[in-house]
Design a protein around this motif. Structure first.
Motif, PDB file in Angstrom:
ATOM      1  N   LEU A 189       1.573 -11.788  -4.550  1.00  0.00           N
ATOM      2  CA  LEU A 189       1.428 -11.988  -3.104  1.00  0.00           C
ATOM      3  C   LEU A 189       1.988 -10.802  -2.319  1.00  0.00           C
ATOM      4  N   LEU A 190       2.060  -9.662  -2.967  1.00  0.00           N
ATOM      5  CA  LEU A 190       2.649  -8.478  -2.350  1.00  0.00           C
ATOM      6  C   LEU A 190       1.912  -8.058  -1.076  1.00  0.00           C
ATOM      7  N   SER A 191       0.587  -8.120  -1.103  1.00  0.00           N
ATOM      8  CA  SER A 191      -0.189  -7.726   0.075  1.00  0.00           C
ATOM      9  C   SER A 191       0.165  -8.588   1.281  1.00  0.00           C
ATOM     10  N   GLY A 192       0.391  -9.879   1.026  1.00  0.00           N
ATOM     11  CA  GLY A 192       0.771 -10.777   2.116  1.00  0.00           C
ATOM     12  C   GLY A 192       2.128 -10.428   2.687  1.00  0.00           C
ATOM     13  N   ALA A 193       3.079 -10.080   1.813  1.00  0.00           N
ATOM     14  CA  ALA A 193       4.420  -9.712   2.271  1.00  0.00           C
ATOM     15  C   ALA A 193       4.377  -8.422   3.081  1.00  0.00           C
ATOM     16  N   ILE A 194       3.544  -7.483   2.651  1.00  0.00           N
ATOM     17  CA  ILE A 194       3.402  -6.225   3.392  1.00  0.00           C
ATOM     18  C   ILE A 194       2.765  -6.488   4.751  1.00  0.00           C
ATOM     19  N   GLY A 195       1.738  -7.341   4.766  1.00  0.00           N
ATOM     20  CA  GLY A 195       1.084  -7.687   6.025  1.00  0.00           C
ATOM     21  C   GLY A 195       2.042  -8.339   7.006  1.00  0.00           C
ATOM     22  N   GLN A 196       2.904  -9.223   6.503  1.00  0.00           N
ATOM     23  CA  GLN A 196       3.891  -9.880   7.362  1.00  0.00           C
ATOM     24  C   GLN A 196       4.881  -8.868   7.920  1.00  0.00           C
ATOM     25  N   GLU A 227       4.315  -5.742   8.503  1.00  0.00           N
ATOM     26  CA  GLU A 227       3.615  -4.968   9.529  1.00  0.00           C
ATOM     27  C   GLU A 227       3.568  -5.731  10.852  1.00  0.00           C
ATOM     28  N   LYS A 228       3.318  -7.045  10.777  1.00  0.00           N
ATOM     29  CA  LYS A 228       3.275  -7.871  11.981  1.00  0.00           C
ATOM     30  C   LYS A 228       4.638  -7.926  12.676  1.00  0.00           C
ATOM     31  N   LEU A 229       5.701  -7.833  11.885  1.00  0.00           N
ATOM     32  CA  LEU A 229       7.049  -7.861  12.454  1.00  0.00           C
ATOM     33  C   LEU A 229       7.418  -6.545  13.131  1.00  0.00           C
ATOM     34  N   GLY A 230       6.527  -5.564  13.001  1.00  0.00           N
ATOM     35  CA  GLY A 230       6.748  -4.275  13.660  1.00  0.00           C
ATOM     36  C   GLY A 230       7.772  -3.395  12.975  1.00  0.00           C
ATOM     37  N   CYS A 231       7.854  -3.503  11.645  1.00  0.00           N
ATOM     38  CA  CYS A 231       8.827  -2.697  10.902  1.00  0.00           C
ATOM     39  C   CYS A 231       8.410  -1.228  10.884  1.00  0.00           C
ATOM     40  N   ASP A 232       9.357  -0.366  11.132  1.00  0.00           N
ATOM     41  CA  ASP A 232       9.107   1.072  11.069  1.00  0.00           C
ATOM     42  C   ASP A 232       8.899   1.514   9.629  1.00  0.00           C
ATOM     43  N   ALA A 233       9.651   0.904   8.712  1.00  0.00           N
ATOM     44  CA  ALA A 233       9.545   1.237   7.291  1.00  0.00           C
ATOM     45  C   ALA A 233       9.442  -0.037   6.469  1.00  0.00           C
ATOM     46  N   ILE A 234       8.593   0.002   5.459  1.00  0.00           N
ATOM     47  CA  ILE A 234       8.432  -1.107   4.515  1.00  0.00           C
ATOM     48  C   ILE A 234       8.731  -0.555   3.133  1.00  0.00           C
ATOM     49  N   MET A 235       9.800  -1.068   2.514  1.00  0.00           N
ATOM     50  CA  MET A 235      10.281  -0.550   1.237  1.00  0.00           C
ATOM     51  C   MET A 235      10.017  -1.595   0.150  1.00  0.00           C
ATOM     52  N   VAL A 236       9.278  -1.214  -0.894  1.00  0.00           N
ATOM     53  CA  VAL A 236       8.855  -2.160  -1.924  1.00  0.00           C
ATOM     54  C   VAL A 236       9.460  -1.806  -3.274  1.00  0.00           C
ATOM     55  N   ASP A 237      10.134  -2.776  -3.883  1.00  0.00           N
ATOM     56  CA  ASP A 237      10.669  -2.619  -5.227  1.00  0.00           C
ATOM     57  C   ASP A 237       9.734  -3.360  -6.174  1.00  0.00           C
ATOM     58  N   LEU A 238       9.022  -2.604  -7.024  1.00  0.00           N
ATOM     59  CA  LEU A 238       7.988  -3.174  -7.881  1.00  0.00           C
ATOM     60  C   LEU A 238       8.533  -3.605  -9.239  1.00  0.00           C
ATOM     61  N   PRO A 239       7.879  -4.601  -9.855  1.00  0.00           N
ATOM     62  CA  PRO A 239       8.257  -4.964 -11.222  1.00  0.00           C
ATOM     63  C   PRO A 239       7.853  -3.869 -12.188  1.00  0.00           C
ATOM     64  N   GLY A 240       8.517  -3.824 -13.332  1.00  0.00           N
ATOM     65  CA  GLY A 240       8.283  -2.745 -14.271  1.00  0.00           C
ATOM     66  C   GLY A 240       6.905  -2.711 -14.915  1.00  0.00           C
ATOM     67  N   ARG A 241       6.438  -3.836 -15.447  1.00  0.00           N
ATOM     68  CA  ARG A 241       5.233  -3.800 -16.266  1.00  0.00           C
ATOM     69  C   ARG A 241       4.013  -4.449 -15.606  1.00  0.00           C
ATOM     70  N   ALA A 242       4.072  -4.707 -14.331  1.00  0.00           N
ATOM     71  CA  ALA A 242       2.923  -5.303 -13.643  1.00  0.00           C
ATOM     72  C   ALA A 242       1.976  -4.197 -13.187  1.00  0.00           C
ATOM     73  N   VAL A 243       0.841  -4.062 -13.857  1.00  0.00           N
ATOM     74  CA  VAL A 243      -0.074  -2.948 -13.619  1.00  0.00           C
ATOM     75  C   VAL A 243      -0.697  -3.026 -12.232  1.00  0.00           C
ATOM     76  N   THR A 244      -1.173  -4.198 -11.829  1.00  0.00           N
ATOM     77  CA  THR A 244      -1.908  -4.317 -10.564  1.00  0.00           C
ATOM     78  C   THR A 244      -1.078  -3.920  -9.352  1.00  0.00           C
ATOM     79  N   PRO A 245       0.163  -4.425  -9.191  1.00  0.00           N
ATOM     80  CA  PRO A 245       0.952  -3.995  -8.026  1.00  0.00           C
ATOM     81  C   PRO A 245       1.220  -2.496  -7.994  1.00  0.00           C
ATOM     82  N   MET A 246       1.446  -1.881  -9.166  1.00  0.00           N
ATOM     83  CA  MET A 246       1.698  -0.444  -9.186  1.00  0.00           C
ATOM     84  C   MET A 246       0.458   0.336  -8.759  1.00  0.00           C
ATOM     85  N   ALA A 247      -0.695  -0.066  -9.257  1.00  0.00           N
ATOM     86  CA  ALA A 247      -1.937   0.603  -8.880  1.00  0.00           C
ATOM     87  C   ALA A 247      -2.209   0.424  -7.390  1.00  0.00           C
ATOM     88  N   GLU A 248      -1.929  -0.784  -6.883  1.00  0.00           N
ATOM     89  CA  GLU A 248      -2.122  -1.071  -5.466  1.00  0.00           C
ATOM     90  C   GLU A 248      -1.234  -0.191  -4.602  1.00  0.00           C
TER      91      GLU A 248
END
Length: 256
Positions: A79-86, A88-109
């Motif tokens: 649900l990473l895309s949803g968290a990023i979208g939220q 953005e709606k909150l008007g954050c200047d920076a969005i910092m994402v800590d990704l899981p190690g072996r999850a291919v799809t989130p890293m590619a995204e």
């Protein structure tokens, strides 16, 4: 996304310093007066979520969320895309994402979406083993975004100058074997201070406000974070005056 900066830490291997980079940069940005969302998408460890809980519980500083400018979001990587979208709606200047190690799809995204994708590595064969894999991900992402780059950061570098130079030479070679990997001229050295700061839910610059930390503004790792901050945001890191004035007393540490 407008002027919002999306920064992710990505590496197939765990324990390389992804969470350390994200939390320190996020707090530096918040201390400078900007609204920052920190998204912990590591399904297995949720290191940042646990770190933020310690930050609230220990109460080492009076203003743990910098007057609401630091927003912590813990979400499944699916649900990473949803968290990023939220964020953005909150008007954050920076969005910092800590990704899981072996999850291919989130890293590619993130390689496709992020303004900057950071990949900390130590000079060990185990860490080098992930570079071909990360290089393949970058190559795939380049089909849709030819500007994709993975910013490799030499982490846990040796304190001995000669040994450190050899490590960097080796790391440069390893990175050169895959297109799209850029080794930054910034390194972080192994230090107990990182562990001590994380224990209390602090960034390194916050922990340095305690005299017992032994850290000064000339400390190598603090200088390295200032350089990385400038590289990412194209400006010097300058905390707000009220944040500069706050100090962590030894009494607070003893109580914690």
């Amino acid at each position: 996304k407008g002027d919002q900066m999306l920064i992710a830490s990505a590496n197939q291997k765990g324990g390389v310093g992804k969470s350390t980079l994200i939390r320190n940069l996020a707090l530096m940005r918040a201390a400078a007066g900007y609204k920052v969302a920190v998204i912990d998408a590591d399904d297995n460890q949720n290191t940042l979520d646990k770190w933020y809980t310690r930050r609230e519980n220990f109460k080492m500083i009076d203003n743990p969320d910098y007057n609401g400018r630091l927003i912590m979001i813990t979400e499944e990587s699916d649900l990473l895309s949803g968290a990023i979208g939220q964020s953005e709606k909150l008007g954050c200047d920076a969005i910092m994402v800590d990704l899981p190690g072996r999850a291919v799809t989130p890293m590619a995204e993130m390689l496709l979406k992020a303004d900057h994708c950071l990949c900390p590595l130590s000079a060990s064969s185990d860490d080098y083993d992930v570079l071909p894999y990360m290089g393949k991900l970058v190559a795939k992402a380049k089909k849709y975004n030819d500007k994709v780059k993975l910013l490799v950061i030499h982490n846990k570098s040796n304190s001995n100058a000669k040994r450190r130079a050899l490590e960097r030479e080796d790391l440069e070679y390893q990175c050169s074997q895959s297109e799209g990997l850029e080794l930054l001229s910034i390194d972080f050295r192994s230090a107990v201070a990182f562990q001590d700061a994380a224990k209390y839910g602090l960034a390194l610059f916050e922990f340095a406000k305690s005299k017992s930390s032994g850290l000064t503004e000339t400390n190598h790792n603090i200088v390295a974070f200032n350089r990385l901050y400038k590289l990412l945001w194209q400006e010097e890191w300058v905390p707000l005056k009220e944040e500069q004035a706050e100090e962590i007393t030894e009494e607070v540490i003893e109580e914690a």
